[in-house]
Design an enzyme around this catalytic site. Structure first.
Site, PDB file in Angstrom:
ATOM      1  N   SER A 136       0.850  -1.189   0.000  1.00 26.73           N
ATOM      2  CA  SER A 136       0.000   0.000   0.000  1.00 26.73           C
ATOM      3  C   SER A 136       0.882   1.233   0.000  1.00 26.73           C
ATOM      4  O   SER A 136       2.040   1.182   0.452  1.00 26.73           O
ATOM      5  CB  SER A 136      -0.883   0.005   1.255  1.00 26.73           C
ATOM      6  OG  SER A 136      -1.500   1.259   1.437  1.00 26.73           O
ATOM      7  N   TYR A 149      -2.805  -2.112  10.291  1.00 27.24           N
ATOM      8  CA  TYR A 149      -2.777  -2.220   8.833  1.00 27.24           C
ATOM      9  C   TYR A 149      -1.596  -1.447   8.250  1.00 27.24           C
ATOM     10  O   TYR A 149      -0.849  -1.965   7.407  1.00 27.24           O
ATOM     11  CB  TYR A 149      -4.092  -1.695   8.253  1.00 27.24           C
ATOM     12  CG  TYR A 149      -4.185  -1.800   6.753  1.00 27.24           C
ATOM     13  CD1 TYR A 149      -4.557  -2.992   6.150  1.00 27.24           C
ATOM     14  CD2 TYR A 149      -3.903  -0.706   5.941  1.00 27.24           C
ATOM     15  CE1 TYR A 149      -4.652  -3.098   4.766  1.00 27.24           C
ATOM     16  CE2 TYR A 149      -3.989  -0.794   4.564  1.00 27.24           C
ATOM     17  CZ  TYR A 149      -4.366  -1.991   3.980  1.00 27.24           C
ATOM     18  OH  TYR A 149      -4.445  -2.092   2.605  1.00 27.24           O
TER      19      TYR A 149
END
Length: 244
Positions: A136, A149
């Site tokens: 990400s 996360y």
């Protein structure tokens, strides 16, 4: 890289980014196996293209991962492993968010890719193959509202760099896809002011990167996050988290 005829595994392929990948890669002539935890969801997703099939596999389950590897080997091997499965929880650490959910996030987002590489790599070393780790843009700067996360993506970014270095002189290529915010249900808990791209646009960037032998693919805002994390990390963190 010619994708026609390649045998590809995509974890977390029943929806969102994974399903968009499966459809596009299958349209390129690849034979794609999508995995996930929900058999009904996977079967529905696989019905969209004759080159897509499915197998239930929880990346946190060692036995299921080995069974997936064995099934791929029995069918001819794995040309591309896409570590895409992931979950995200946005939470306030002062509000007693359940520990088991935080550890589950680590087991899927961190241990999952490591587990898949551990079991698939020996076979992949025997052929020209590719590992694609989907991290990400948050690997460059954390989003404080999703602490586990964000940390998992920083881990995966670092792990991928080391993996690429160790496999540099082998038949296995290591690619990292660092999506910005993608318009999928996973992004529902993120700041709505963050710009979003479609799964299809993200996958187009992936396929272009694969064909041009790009090791680190940073579509959209991820390219800006990469640059700014080097030039002004403190300012970038403040801007990312001003509404968190």
């Amino acid at each position: 890289m010619d994708l026609n005829g390649k045998r590809i595994v995509i974890t977390g392929g029943g929806s969102g980014i994974g399903l968009a990948m499966a459809r596009s890669l299958a349209s390129e002539g690849a034979h794609v196996v999508i995995t996930g935890r929900n058999q009904t969801k996977l079967a529905a997703a696989a019905s969209h293209h004759p080159n897509i099939s499915s197998q239930v596999c929880d990346v946190a389950d060692e036995t299921a991962v080995v069974a997936l590897r064995d099934a791929m080997d029995a069918a001819g091997g794995t040309d591309m492993l896409v570590n895409n499965a992931g979950i995200m929880h946005a939470f306030d650490v002062t509000q007693g968010f359940p520990l088991e959910k935080q550890l589950q996030e680590i087991d899927i987002d961190v241990s999952g890719p490591v587990r898949l590489v551990q079991h698939f790599l020996p076979g992949m070393l025997k052929r020209e193959s590719v590992i694609v780790n989907v991290s990400s843009g948050l690997a460059y700067v954390p989003y404080a509202a999703a602490p586990v996360y964000s940390a998992s993506k920083a881990f995966l970014h670092s792990y991928t760099q080391s993996l690429r270095s160790q496999l540099a002189n082998t038949s296995v290529r290591v690619v990292e896809l660092l999506p910005p915010v993608v318009d999928t249900p996973l992004a529902a808990d993120l700041d709505p002011s963050f710009p979003r791209i479609s799964p299809e646009k993200l996958v187009a960037a992936l396929i272009k990167g694969l064909k041009h032998n790009t090791d680190e693919i940073t579509p959209g805002q991820s390219a800006q996050l990469k640059l700014m994390s080097r030039l002004a990390p403190g300012f970038l963190f403040q801007q990312m988290n001003k509404n968190a």
